[in-house]
Design a protein around this motif. Structure first.
Motif, PDB file in Angstrom:
ATOM      1  N   THR A 217      44.172  32.296  43.130  1.00 35.00           N
ATOM      2  CA  THR A 217      43.883  32.324  41.700  1.00 35.00           C
ATOM      3  C   THR A 217      44.762  33.369  41.044  1.00 35.00           C
ATOM      4  O   THR A 217      45.045  34.420  41.620  1.00 35.00           O
ATOM      5  CB  THR A 217      42.399  32.615  41.425  1.00 35.00           C
ATOM      6  N   ASP A 219      48.520  34.489  39.080  1.00 34.48           N
ATOM      7  CA  ASP A 219      49.937  34.269  39.358  1.00 34.48           C
ATOM      8  C   ASP A 219      50.643  35.616  39.459  1.00 34.48           C
ATOM      9  O   ASP A 219      50.721  36.367  38.480  1.00 34.48           O
ATOM     10  CB  ASP A 219      50.560  33.437  38.241  1.00 34.48           C
ATOM     11  N   ASN A 229      49.371  29.911  34.811  1.00 42.09           N
ATOM     12  CA  ASN A 229      48.444  30.082  35.928  1.00 42.09           C
ATOM     13  C   ASN A 229      47.809  31.469  35.968  1.00 42.09           C
ATOM     14  O   ASN A 229      47.093  31.787  36.916  1.00 42.09           O
ATOM     15  CB  ASN A 229      49.165  29.812  37.253  1.00 42.09           C
ATOM     16  N   GLN A 265      39.287  28.658  41.667  1.00 40.80           N
ATOM     17  CA  GLN A 265      39.130  27.254  41.319  1.00 40.80           C
ATOM     18  C   GLN A 265      37.870  26.695  41.993  1.00 40.80           C
ATOM     19  O   GLN A 265      37.564  27.022  43.136  1.00 40.80           O
ATOM     20  CB  GLN A 265      40.368  26.469  41.741  1.00 40.80           C
ATOM     21  N   ARG A 279      48.496  24.941  44.860  1.00 37.61           N
ATOM     22  CA  ARG A 279      47.600  24.851  43.705  1.00 37.61           C
ATOM     23  C   ARG A 279      47.065  23.444  43.466  1.00 37.61           C
ATOM     24  O   ARG A 279      45.929  23.281  43.033  1.00 37.61           O
ATOM     25  CB  ARG A 279      48.321  25.328  42.430  1.00 37.61           C
TER      26      ARG A 279
END
Length: 358
Positions: A217, A219, A229, A265, A279
């Motif tokens: 999770t 970036d 992201n 996520q 991802r």
């Protein structure tokens, strides 16, 4: 006056030689050591020539953050979005796994998800809790057999970039890859708490995560990649209705601790434990809590870290790639599920039944 001139010049020179060293190492040649010190030394004579009796030395070497990366949390308006309303089929429970705060100091600059088999693949240092001994060479088999810091037998690995106090005290990795050799300077801070909680979906029951599911999770290169992201959330205890999403470190008042929160996520494609971009096999639910078509709701990991001793401070930063300049937007978290199947089933039952367990 000399600091205003020499400080930025030194930072730029150090950043330039850092980029050269990274390019050399990525070509397959050994990474040169000590270039940052060499860059700083080239300005030493100028600094000495301009400093008067009792003048402050030039700022410590580094490549960020900058004052604009900080904001006083007390001046931020409440900004936490309203959570979706629970529907009739919502899974309202929560399952907590207790794995400690890495008081043992288990660190490395590897990333087994993104760069398996590559030492120093992250170019910044991570904290690790959960499975013991995780590094770039960890496999699913070694993960399944690892000892763990978790009290319930959870062998998952949870790791995140360390936070450092950059006010002057150096860490043991001051001249090493992943540490000071790549601009990650200062004393590594141990969290005062590390909460790892799995929660449900507002729209449906959750299904078990597959073993060895990998999730990233945030970036680590969000400032260069456009932020799509980015998923950082910084705040302070007592002010968590004012979460600084993505782009600011908060300046916390006296008596308040710094808070880092990462939401992972919560939707899985039902087939893959990883994907080429690390991802595409997982996704976030939409604003109403629904997963994309074809995806299934799984327990959502919410990671919350707190740090003491930083009230009023702007002398801290998260570790980053050299080119990421320690921006708060680059904060991120990594997770590989290695719960024994019985433990994952227990978590799912707990969440789906609306209980709080762990």
């Amino acid at each position: 006056m000399q600091n205003a001139v020499l400080g930025p010049l030194k930072d730029k020179r150090i950043a330039t030689v850092d980029r050269i060293a990274i390019a050399i190492s990525r070509s397959g040649a050994p990474r040169p050591q000590g270039l940052s010190s060499l860059a700083a030394c080239t300005l030493a004579g100028a600094a000495q020539g301009q400093q008067g009796q009792g003048a402050s030395p030039a700022p410590a070497a580094g490549n960020g953050p900058v004052p604009e990366d900080f904001v006083d949390i007390t001046e931020v308006a409440p900004n936490v979005p309203t959570r979706p309303r629970n529907g009739r089929s919502a899974s309202k429970g929560a399952f907590k796994t207790r794995c400690g705060v890495n008081a043992e100091g288990r660190h490395n600059s590897d990333n087994v998800i993104v760069a398996p088999g590559v030492g120093n693949g992250a170019h910044h240092t991570h904290d690790y809790v959960g499975a013991i001994g995780v590094d770039a060479f960890t496999t699913d088999d070694t993960l399944a057999a690892a000892n763990t810091t978790c009290t319930n037998g959870d062998r998952s690995t949870y790791y995140w970039p360390v936070l450092r106090d950059r006010s002057g005290v150096e860490e043991a990795d001051a001249g090493k890859p992943g540490g000071g050799a790549e601009g990650n300077v200062g004393k590594i801070l141990t969290p005062t708490s590390a909460s790892l909680t799995f929660v449900g979906s507002p729209t449906t029951k959750v299904v078990a995560m597959p073993r060895f599911l990998r999730i990233i999770t945030g970036d680590a290169k969000a400032n260069a990649n456009g932020g799509a992201n980015a998923n950082a959330a910084w705040s302070c205890t007592g002010f968590e209705n004012r979460v600084q999403l993505k782009d600011k470190y908060p300046i916390c008042p006296a008596g308040s601790e710094l808070v880092r929160t990462e939401r992972f996520q919560s939707c899985w494609d039902g087939r893959n434990t990883d994907s080429a971009d690390h991802r595409s096999h997982v996704a976030f639910a939409d604003a109403r809590g629904n997963c994309p078509a074809g995806f299934k709701a799984v327990p959502q990991l919410v990671q919350r870290l707190t740090y003491s001793g930083l009230a009023g401070s702007t002398a801290f930063a998260v570790d980053s790639f050299p080119e990421s300049l320690h921006k708060p937007v680059t904060d991120h978290g990594d997770f590989i599920n290695a719960m024994p199947e019985r433990l994952m089933k227990q978590a799912v039952r707990c969440i789906n039944s609306g209980r709080r367990c762990g």
